[in-house]
Write a protein that holds these residues in place. Structure first.
Motif, PDB file in Angstrom:
ATOM      1  N   HIS B  20     -12.833 -47.461 -29.265  1.00 41.10           N
ATOM      2  CA  HIS B  20     -13.322 -49.025 -29.110  1.00 41.10           C
ATOM      3  C   HIS B  20     -14.958 -49.039 -29.413  1.00 41.10           C
ATOM      4  CE1 HIS B  20     -15.558 -47.610 -25.620  1.00 41.10           C
ATOM      5  NE2 HIS B  20     -14.627 -47.057 -25.180  1.00 41.10           N
ATOM      6  N   ARG B  21     -15.651 -50.112 -29.928  1.00 40.16           N
ATOM      7  CA  ARG B  21     -16.803 -50.311 -30.361  1.00 40.16           C
ATOM      8  C   ARG B  21     -17.869 -50.526 -29.268  1.00 40.16           C
ATOM      9  NH1 ARG B  21     -15.015 -51.661 -35.669  1.00 40.16           N
ATOM     10  NH2 ARG B  21     -12.810 -51.931 -35.071  1.00 40.16           N
ATOM     11  N   THR B  57     -11.200 -55.253 -28.616  1.00 42.14           N
ATOM     12  CA  THR B  57     -10.029 -55.840 -29.483  1.00 42.14           C
ATOM     13  C   THR B  57     -10.489 -56.313 -30.886  1.00 42.14           C
ATOM     14  OG1 THR B  57     -10.202 -57.815 -28.344  1.00 42.14           O
ATOM     15  CG2 THR B  57      -8.737 -56.348 -27.479  1.00 42.14           C
ATOM     16  N   PHE B  59      -9.692 -57.100 -34.465  1.00 45.12           N
ATOM     17  CA  PHE B  59      -8.551 -57.232 -35.064  1.00 45.12           C
ATOM     18  C   PHE B  59      -8.669 -56.098 -36.524  1.00 45.12           C
ATOM     19  CE2 PHE B  59      -5.710 -58.943 -38.073  1.00 45.12           C
ATOM     20  CZ  PHE B  59      -4.304 -59.072 -37.251  1.00 45.12           C
ATOM     21  N   PRO B  60      -7.807 -55.327 -36.664  1.00 47.12           N
ATOM     22  CA  PRO B  60      -6.449 -55.262 -36.135  1.00 47.12           C
ATOM     23  C   PRO B  60      -6.374 -54.015 -35.169  1.00 47.12           C
ATOM     24  CG  PRO B  60      -6.375 -54.002 -38.282  1.00 47.12           C
ATOM     25  CD  PRO B  60      -7.864 -54.667 -37.887  1.00 47.12           C
ATOM     26  N   TYR B  61      -7.283 -53.800 -34.405  1.00 49.68           N
ATOM     27  CA  TYR B  61      -7.288 -52.709 -33.633  1.00 49.68           C
ATOM     28  C   TYR B  61      -7.464 -53.211 -31.978  1.00 49.68           C
ATOM     29  CZ  TYR B  61      -9.138 -50.181 -37.858  1.00 49.68           C
ATOM     30  OH  TYR B  61      -9.283 -49.598 -39.068  1.00 49.68           O
ATOM     31  N   THR B  62      -6.730 -52.413 -31.277  1.00 53.96           N
ATOM     32  CA  THR B  62      -6.985 -52.624 -29.830  1.00 53.96           C
ATOM     33  C   THR B  62      -7.174 -51.431 -29.206  1.00 53.96           C
ATOM     34  OG1 THR B  62      -5.882 -53.502 -27.859  1.00 53.96           O
ATOM     35  CG2 THR B  62      -4.507 -53.034 -29.474  1.00 53.96           C
ATOM     36  N   ALA B  63      -7.850 -51.403 -28.062  1.00 53.78           N
ATOM     37  CA  ALA B  63      -8.079 -50.257 -27.292  1.00 53.78           C
ATOM     38  C   ALA B  63      -7.337 -50.067 -26.062  1.00 53.78           C
ATOM     39  CB  ALA B  63      -9.590 -49.991 -26.674  1.00 53.78           C
TER      40      ALA B  63
END
Lengths: 92, 310
Positions: B20-21, B57, B59-63
């Protein structure tokens, strides 16, 4: 990621959990934590206080760090009761 | 559950993935990890707009490894009430059997300010849900603007310390007491520095039928101006200086859950953070005394409430 917008799911739904693992944040780091396994008592303080889920735990034992994701904040080194973790400058 | 064994929990599956960022040393992600490790897999999470929704979250990533719903800034409490109502309807029809936890998260902007109306409504309607506010005391995601959770004297970009004003000139809103006044079964205040206390409170809040609210102090290295390694130290010191008392209100009865043996002056906590740096100038020193007085007053009030069984 898919090729055109037409293949993207409607409403920006992400159908798979935990996909952030494909994004590596380890290159943000300026200092890396290094573990001295001799001193580690596996108390899991580093694990409970890590903001980046980057403590490797295997079979209840602290086994080091996930350097792909660790951002090098240094909380683990600060909170370690036996000073088993030291922060070392990253060299390019 | 009683005392929580983190060695045992560390063996279980992680429900908040890395990658996550969030900033290095973020306090809020620590809170999320501690909360999820108690709540477990059968949990639905709703998130108001804010730092944590943005960083977890993209997009297209989610933690998230649990069902996650992102809504607007103001309506996470309303959205989770709806999900919980749908769950109850399906359960009545026999389509769902298992118990599911419903947790709404919001930052202080999305809780103290923008989402207060939706939160108040959800608490009053009595949904079986838990609302957790991670309070970092400003709109950190958009660049550290003041909120009604920002402490007195703090520098933010919209209450800048300078010649005109020495930081924010208003006191922080006491949201925990506002929600307690709704008469809901469980309200608490927690800090990630005291993980045992925080996790026990989450466990209690989820096991109680009806709405629950937990206000969690969330240190922010970016907006509070301290080195990333000190997040947990700052979170602990806030408790040791009485700035952030750890207590719960169960069915209207106050109980202080952590009473440090030795208190430190609030100055120690302020000194750690760059947002209070201007308070240590000669002309602003009165503000430290002022803060100490208010912190003492609130603590004494809390002890009196506890003593009286209120």
């Amino acid at each position: 990621m898919k090729e055109t917008w037409k293949e993207l799911p409607i409403g920006a739904i992400i159908k798979e959990p935990g996909t952030s693992k494909r994004f590596e944040t380890g290159d943000w780091r300026t200092e890396r934590p290094v573990l001295d396994p001799e001193k580690c008592i596996h108390c899991m303080f580093c694990w409970i206080y890590c903001p980046d889920s980057s403590i490797k735990v295997e079979d209840g034992k602290m086994e080091g760090f996930l350097y792909e994701y660790c951002k090098g904040c240094g909380i683990c080194a600060e909170m370690c009761p036996t000073k088993a973790i030291t922060m070392v400058r990253e060299e390019v | 559950m009683g005392v929580i064994d983190i060695k045992k929990i560390a063996r279980t599956e992680q429900l908040f993935a890395p990658g996550h960022r969030a900033c290095a040393g973020c306090g809020a992600t620590i809170i999320i990890r501690q909360v999820l490790s108690v709540a477990g897999k059968d949990t639905v999470v709703g998130f108001a707009t804010g730092c944590m929704e943005v960083v977890s979250t993209i997009f297209p990533y989610t933690a998230w490894e649990v069902p996650f719903l992102h809504v607007a800034f103001e309506n996470v409490a309303a959205a989770i009430s709806g999900v919980e109502t749908a769950y109850r309807a399906l359960k009545k029809k026999g389509k769902i059997k298992k118990k599911i936890n419903f947790i709404a998260f919001g930052g202080d902007g999305g809780t103290y300010d923008i989402g207060l109306q939706a939160l108040s409504g959800a608490m009053e309607r009595g949904h079986d849900m838990l609302y957790i506010c991670y309070d970092n005391g400003a709109y950190m995601n958009t660049g550290i603007q003041r909120s009604s959770a920002t402490p007195f004297g703090a520098h933010t970009t919209t209450s800048p310390a300078g010649k005109k004003i020495p930081g924010k000139m208003q006191w922080r809103k006491d949201l925990t007491e506002i929600i307690a006044s709704h008469g809901v079964p469980y309200v608490a205040q927690a800090s990630p520095g005291y993980y045992q206390d925080l996790m026990q409170k989450v466990d209690k809040a989820l096991s109680i039928e009806g709405p629950a609210f937990i206000d969690v102090l969330s240190p922010c290295p970016l907006g509070w101006y301290y080195p990333t390694k000190d997040t947990i130290k700052v979170a602990k010191l806030a408790v040791e200086t009485k700035y952030w008392p750890l207590y719960e209100v169960e069915n209207g009865v106050h109980r202080v859950t952590v009473k440090p043996r030795k208190f430190k002056p609030v100055e120690d906590w302020l000194k750690m953070q760059g947002r209070f740096r201007h308070l240590f100038k000669e002309e602003n020193k009165w503000m430290i005394e002022h803060i100490q007085k208010e912190v003492d007053r609130r603590w004494e009030k809390l002890l009196k409430l506890e003593e009286a069984g209120l």
